[in-house]
Design a protein around this motif. Sequence first.
Motif, PDB file in Angstrom:
ATOM      1  N   VAL A 128      -1.113  36.139  29.771  1.00 14.79           N
ATOM      2  CA  VAL A 128      -0.248  36.840  28.824  1.00 14.79           C
ATOM      3  C   VAL A 128       0.392  38.031  29.542  1.00 14.79           C
ATOM      4  N   ILE A 129       1.725  38.109  29.463  1.00 15.55           N
ATOM      5  CA  ILE A 129       2.468  39.165  30.150  1.00 15.55           C
ATOM      6  C   ILE A 129       3.264  39.962  29.126  1.00 15.55           C
ATOM      7  N   GLU A 130       3.049  41.273  29.082  1.00 16.06           N
ATOM      8  CA  GLU A 130       3.800  42.155  28.199  1.00 16.06           C
ATOM      9  C   GLU A 130       4.582  43.152  29.049  1.00 16.06           C
ATOM     10  N   VAL A 131       5.897  43.169  28.858  1.00 14.85           N
ATOM     11  CA  VAL A 131       6.763  44.010  29.677  1.00 14.85           C
ATOM     12  C   VAL A 131       7.413  45.098  28.830  1.00 14.85           C
ATOM     13  N   ASP A 132       7.272  46.338  29.277  1.00 13.80           N
ATOM     14  CA  ASP A 132       7.946  47.473  28.656  1.00 13.80           C
ATOM     15  C   ASP A 132       8.988  47.973  29.649  1.00 13.80           C
ATOM     16  N   MET A 133      10.255  47.673  29.370  1.00 14.64           N
ATOM     17  CA  MET A 133      11.319  48.028  30.299  1.00 14.64           C
ATOM     18  C   MET A 133      11.504  49.539  30.407  1.00 14.64           C
ATOM     19  N   VAL A 134      11.156  50.268  29.354  1.00 15.19           N
ATOM     20  CA  VAL A 134      11.391  51.712  29.330  1.00 15.19           C
ATOM     21  C   VAL A 134      10.398  52.445  30.212  1.00 15.19           C
ATOM     22  N   GLY A 135       9.125  52.027  30.170  1.00 12.26           N
ATOM     23  CA  GLY A 135       8.054  52.737  30.872  1.00 12.26           C
ATOM     24  C   GLY A 135       8.360  53.101  32.322  1.00 12.26           C
ATOM     25  N   PRO A 136       8.654  52.129  33.223  1.00 13.50           N
ATOM     26  CA  PRO A 136       8.394  50.715  32.942  1.00 13.50           C
ATOM     27  C   PRO A 136       6.911  50.395  33.124  1.00 13.50           C
ATOM     28  N   THR A 137       6.424  49.451  32.330  1.00 13.21           N
ATOM     29  CA  THR A 137       5.015  49.052  32.396  1.00 13.21           C
ATOM     30  C   THR A 137       4.903  47.545  32.204  1.00 13.21           C
ATOM     31  N   ILE A 138       4.002  46.933  32.946  1.00 15.04           N
ATOM     32  CA  ILE A 138       3.715  45.507  32.793  1.00 15.04           C
ATOM     33  C   ILE A 138       2.213  45.359  32.561  1.00 15.04           C
ATOM     34  N   LYS A 139       1.842  44.787  31.427  1.00 12.40           N
ATOM     35  CA  LYS A 139       0.439  44.509  31.134  1.00 12.40           C
ATOM     36  C   LYS A 139       0.195  43.010  31.316  1.00 12.40           C
ATOM     37  N   ILE A 140      -0.842  42.684  32.078  1.00 11.04           N
ATOM     38  CA  ILE A 140      -1.138  41.290  32.407  1.00 11.04           C
ATOM     39  C   ILE A 140      -2.568  40.966  32.000  1.00 11.04           C
ATOM     40  N   ASP A 141      -2.712  39.962  31.153  1.00 10.84           N
ATOM     41  CA  ASP A 141      -4.040  39.458  30.780  1.00 10.84           C
ATOM     42  C   ASP A 141      -4.225  38.122  31.479  1.00 10.84           C
ATOM     43  N   ALA A 142      -4.977  38.148  32.588  1.00 14.36           N
ATOM     44  CA  ALA A 142      -5.197  36.949  33.394  1.00 14.36           C
ATOM     45  C   ALA A 142      -6.683  36.602  33.454  1.00 14.36           C
ATOM     46  N   ARG A 143      -7.397  36.936  32.397  1.00 13.27           N
ATOM     47  CA  ARG A 143      -8.855  36.733  32.408  1.00 13.27           C
ATOM     48  C   ARG A 143      -9.245  35.267  32.512  1.00 13.27           C
ATOM     49  N   ALA A 144      -8.326  34.359  32.124  1.00  8.88           N
ATOM     50  CA  ALA A 144      -8.642  32.937  32.182  1.00  8.88           C
ATOM     51  C   ALA A 144      -8.344  32.319  33.552  1.00  8.88           C
ATOM     52  N   VAL A 145      -7.765  33.097  34.457  1.00  9.69           N
ATOM     53  CA  VAL A 145      -7.434  32.579  35.787  1.00  9.69           C
ATOM     54  C   VAL A 145      -8.712  32.480  36.625  1.00  9.69           C
TER      55      VAL A 145
END
Length: 275
Positions: A128-145
Amino acid sequence: MNMRTNEAGEVPAWTVEDSKVADEQGWGLFNIDDSGYGEIQRDMEANRFEYDEDAIDFVQRQADAGDVVATKALKIHHRPTPCDAEDEDPGPRAPSSPASSTGHSEAPSAIAQTVLKAAQRMQAANVVIEVDMVGPTIKIDARAVPYITQGGAFTVCGERAGGLISEAQSYADLAETVTLTDAMAFVVDGYLDEFIEPPETVKDAINTSFWRDLHPEIAGIEPDSVVGEAVVALLHDIESVCTRVYAEDGGAVESEIAESMKALAYRQCLVWYFG
């Protein structure tokens, strides 16, 4: 910034840090001569671009977006940077590729195919990838990898996040037939490579608390060997069946049946390894 000077003017020096950024993006500067000039080429090991021209176009788009490393690379490659080209007449544009009714090219390019395959891998791995262009910030949930470190949860902020977003935008623009979401998944796929530690033995690749009785010699073989790969796949499959909840009321495989399935798996592993 370190500079080299020749008759044509000042040429910025290409640093180790610059090379690392380029490597992450699938290109590099090669054949740098005494004058300081070199050539932008695709990184054949990364295999992100089919041709050197594709890599050059990507770097140009990165520079257009304000990427400092890409702009420096174009100066060393001796290709006009965005600032240099502002007052130049771009001349007639080449005709665009035939478009389908959706507005995309009829056939996806090699770059588009690579991006889409990565996006499919990320989806299959439940990343799951959540991108905040303003921050900018990228949150990545890769626990299943599989074999991911740091718990599989990452938050990328500031300049690094901005660089990844800019890179994704460049791929989306270059590939044309992919969305920014697909391109972002492709970039994150490469980012996560830094945090994956493949197992060295079968024991490292399985749930040893579930497979306590696996023969120690089999547990010690390499997981990417022919037998090791088969053993790991079989044990993962059997464990999944035995531990899965099949109904809302908690319906699962009975313990006695689960033990019999594990016994069969142990036996099959012995046959594969010892014959």
